[in-house]
Design a protein around this motif. Structure first.
Motif, PDB file in Angstrom:
ATOM      1  N   THR A   1      82.955 -57.460   1.206  1.00 50.26           N
ATOM      2  CA  THR A   1      82.231 -58.683   0.851  1.00 50.26           C
ATOM      3  C   THR A   1      81.414 -58.415  -0.415  1.00 50.26           C
ATOM      4  OG1 THR A   1      82.007 -59.168   3.205  1.00 50.26           O
ATOM      5  CG2 THR A   1      80.620 -60.413   1.690  1.00 50.26           C
ATOM      6  N   PRO A   2      81.767 -59.056  -1.530  1.00 44.26           N
ATOM      7  CA  PRO A   2      80.986 -58.857  -2.758  1.00 44.26           C
ATOM      8  C   PRO A   2      79.840 -59.871  -2.866  1.00 44.26           C
ATOM      9  CG  PRO A   2      83.019 -60.006  -3.271  1.00 44.26           C
ATOM     10  CD  PRO A   2      83.020 -59.749  -1.787  1.00 44.26           C
ATOM     11  N   ASN A   3      78.783 -59.447  -3.532  1.00 42.93           N
ATOM     12  CA  ASN A   3      77.654 -60.329  -3.814  1.00 42.93           C
ATOM     13  C   ASN A   3      77.073 -59.897  -5.153  1.00 42.93           C
ATOM     14  OD1 ASN A   3      75.668 -62.281  -3.437  1.00 42.93           O
ATOM     15  ND2 ASN A   3      74.294 -60.827  -2.445  1.00 42.93           N
ATOM     16  N   ILE A   4      76.782 -60.862  -6.019  1.00 39.03           N
ATOM     17  CA  ILE A   4      76.219 -60.517  -7.330  1.00 39.03           C
ATOM     18  C   ILE A   4      74.883 -61.226  -7.531  1.00 39.03           C
ATOM     19  CG2 ILE A   4      78.466 -60.074  -8.391  1.00 39.03           C
ATOM     20  CD1 ILE A   4      78.226 -62.794  -9.796  1.00 39.03           C
ATOM     21  N   THR A   5      74.051 -60.601  -8.351  1.00 34.58           N
ATOM     22  CA  THR A   5      72.821 -61.258  -8.801  1.00 34.58           C
ATOM     23  C   THR A   5      72.850 -61.252 -10.320  1.00 34.58           C
ATOM     24  OG1 THR A   5      71.546 -59.204  -8.756  1.00 34.58           O
ATOM     25  CG2 THR A   5      71.446 -60.581  -6.793  1.00 34.58           C
ATOM     26  N   LYS A   6      72.413 -62.375 -10.888  1.00 29.72           N
ATOM     27  CA  LYS A   6      72.446 -62.534 -12.351  1.00 29.72           C
ATOM     28  C   LYS A   6      71.055 -62.921 -12.841  1.00 29.72           C
ATOM     29  CE  LYS A   6      75.753 -65.602 -11.626  1.00 29.72           C
ATOM     30  NZ  LYS A   6      76.692 -66.682 -11.832  1.00 29.72           N
ATOM     31  N   ASN A   7      70.817 -62.651 -14.120  1.00 28.31           N
ATOM     32  CA  ASN A   7      69.590 -63.069 -14.786  1.00 28.31           C
ATOM     33  C   ASN A   7      69.892 -63.348 -16.245  1.00 28.31           C
ATOM     34  OD1 ASN A   7      67.063 -63.418 -13.465  1.00 28.31           O
ATOM     35  ND2 ASN A   7      67.142 -61.259 -12.868  1.00 28.31           N
ATOM     36  N   ILE A   8      68.994 -64.033 -16.887  1.00 28.50           N
ATOM     37  CA  ILE A   8      69.168 -64.345 -18.309  1.00 28.50           C
ATOM     38  C   ILE A   8      68.356 -63.347 -19.136  1.00 28.50           C
ATOM     39  CG2 ILE A   8      68.746 -66.065 -20.110  1.00 28.50           C
ATOM     40  CD1 ILE A   8      69.349 -68.205 -17.998  1.00 28.50           C
ATOM     41  N   TYR A   9      69.025 -62.718 -20.095  1.00 29.17           N
ATOM     42  CA  TYR A   9      68.414 -61.772 -21.023  1.00 29.17           C
ATOM     43  C   TYR A   9      68.817 -62.171 -22.433  1.00 29.17           C
ATOM     44  CZ  TYR A   9      67.756 -58.987 -16.849  1.00 29.17           C
ATOM     45  OH  TYR A   9      67.389 -58.561 -15.594  1.00 29.17           O
ATOM     46  N   ASP A  10      67.848 -62.359 -23.283  1.00 31.96           N
ATOM     47  CA  ASP A  10      68.118 -62.763 -24.673  1.00 31.96           C
ATOM     48  C   ASP A  10      69.037 -63.983 -24.717  1.00 31.96           C
ATOM     49  OD1 ASP A  10      66.556 -60.640 -25.589  1.00 31.96           O
ATOM     50  OD2 ASP A  10      68.286 -59.277 -25.621  1.00 31.96           O
ATOM     51  N   SER A  11      68.741 -64.965 -23.911  1.00 31.54           N
ATOM     52  CA  SER A  11      69.465 -66.242 -23.804  1.00 31.54           C
ATOM     53  C   SER A  11      70.919 -66.095 -23.342  1.00 31.54           C
ATOM     54  CB  SER A  11      69.385 -67.042 -25.111  1.00 31.54           C
ATOM     55  OG  SER A  11      70.144 -66.425 -26.124  1.00 31.54           O
ATOM     56  N   GLU A  12      71.276 -64.948 -22.779  1.00 29.61           N
ATOM     57  CA  GLU A  12      72.616 -64.728 -22.219  1.00 29.61           C
ATOM     58  C   GLU A  12      72.471 -64.389 -20.735  1.00 29.61           C
ATOM     59  OE1 GLU A  12      75.710 -64.756 -23.742  1.00 29.61           O
ATOM     60  OE2 GLU A  12      74.842 -65.385 -25.644  1.00 29.61           O
ATOM     61  N   GLU A  13      73.420 -64.840 -19.940  1.00 27.15           N
ATOM     62  CA  GLU A  13      73.392 -64.528 -18.516  1.00 27.15           C
ATOM     63  C   GLU A  13      74.206 -63.265 -18.247  1.00 27.15           C
ATOM     64  OE1 GLU A  13      73.410 -67.354 -14.783  1.00 27.15           O
ATOM     65  OE2 GLU A  13      75.460 -67.046 -15.529  1.00 27.15           O
ATOM     66  N   TYR A  14      73.550 -62.256 -17.676  1.00 27.13           N
ATOM     67  CA  TYR A  14      74.198 -60.978 -17.355  1.00 27.13           C
ATOM     68  C   TYR A  14      73.958 -60.631 -15.891  1.00 27.13           C
ATOM     69  CZ  TYR A  14      74.411 -60.265 -22.425  1.00 27.13           C
ATOM     70  OH  TYR A  14      74.656 -60.403 -23.768  1.00 27.13           O
ATOM     71  N   LEU A  15      74.839 -59.805 -15.365  1.00 25.79           N
ATOM     72  CA  LEU A  15      74.681 -59.350 -13.990  1.00 25.79           C
ATOM     73  C   LEU A  15      73.579 -58.299 -13.902  1.00 25.79           C
ATOM     74  CD1 LEU A  15      77.496 -60.734 -13.816  1.00 25.79           C
ATOM     75  CD2 LEU A  15      78.112 -58.955 -12.194  1.00 25.79           C
ATOM     76  N   ASP A  16      72.726 -58.449 -12.888  1.00 22.78           N
ATOM     77  CA  ASP A  16      71.702 -57.453 -12.568  1.00 22.78           C
ATOM     78  C   ASP A  16      72.267 -56.427 -11.594  1.00 22.78           C
ATOM     79  OD1 ASP A  16      69.374 -57.994 -13.980  1.00 22.78           O
ATOM     80  OD2 ASP A  16      68.678 -59.460 -12.523  1.00 22.78           O
TER      81      ASP A  16
END
Length: 182
Positions: free
Chosen positions: A137-152
């Protein structure tokens, strides 16, 4: 006691004193060698632990448990880091409690976005891993850095064998090799 017997006992006593002195010196040399070897082992442990979030002893225990198919797999904990060619920490992968935790401590440097995640990790690797790890079961968390959305982070639950963890490490390494060619 006669003088002759006293002389023999005296010589024997002197001989024993010399043997005690020799053995004491040998013990001191051995203690010095042990101290030196212990310092070298401590230095090696420090160097190993410095490159990981867990101690060298725990790393060695994890390696031993991973190679021992009789061991209790559920208690295994293992951490691996991946660095860029310029020695920046890109990701930390940790296997614990039948889950793999993939953290990107510097998402602005690692730059794993949703597209990279799907095209370079899910499709080529997780789909095939799902055939082995049926309950994955995969789960991802993302955030915005320098106006780009990247995976945390990425969490993969229900991993039942250490070989799957190794495969995941290789897969993440491959992504970064493509992203950071030497």
């Amino acid at each position: 006691m006669q003088e002759k017997e006293i002389k023999v006992l005296f010589n024997l006593k002197e001989s024993l004193k010399k043997m005690v002195q020799t053995k004491t010196e040998q013990i001191q040399l051995i203690e010095n060698e042990i101290g030196s070897l212990t310092k070298q082992c401590d230095m090696i442990d420090y160097l190993i632990s410095d490159g990981s979030f867990i101690s060298a002893a725990n790393l060695i225990d994890a390696e031993t448990a991973a190679s021992d198919h009789q061991s209790q797999f559920q208690n295994l904990e293992y951490t691996q880091k991946i660095f860029s060619p310029s020695k920046e920490l890109l990701t930390v992968l940790q296997f614990q409690n039948n889950s793999v935790f993939i953290r990107f401590p510097n998402p602005g440097i690692s730059k794993i976005n949703q597209e990279i995640y799907i095209n370079e990790f899910v499709k080529p690797h997780l789909v095939s891993l799902k055939k082995i790890e049926h309950d994955l079961t995969p789960n991802i968390t993302k955030n915005i850095y320098d106006s780009e959305e990247y995976l945390d982070s990425i969490t993969l639950s229900n991993i039942s064998n250490f070989e799957s963890f190794e495969y995941i490490v290789e897969s993440i390494n491959e992504i970064f090799k493509n992203q950071f060619p030497k």
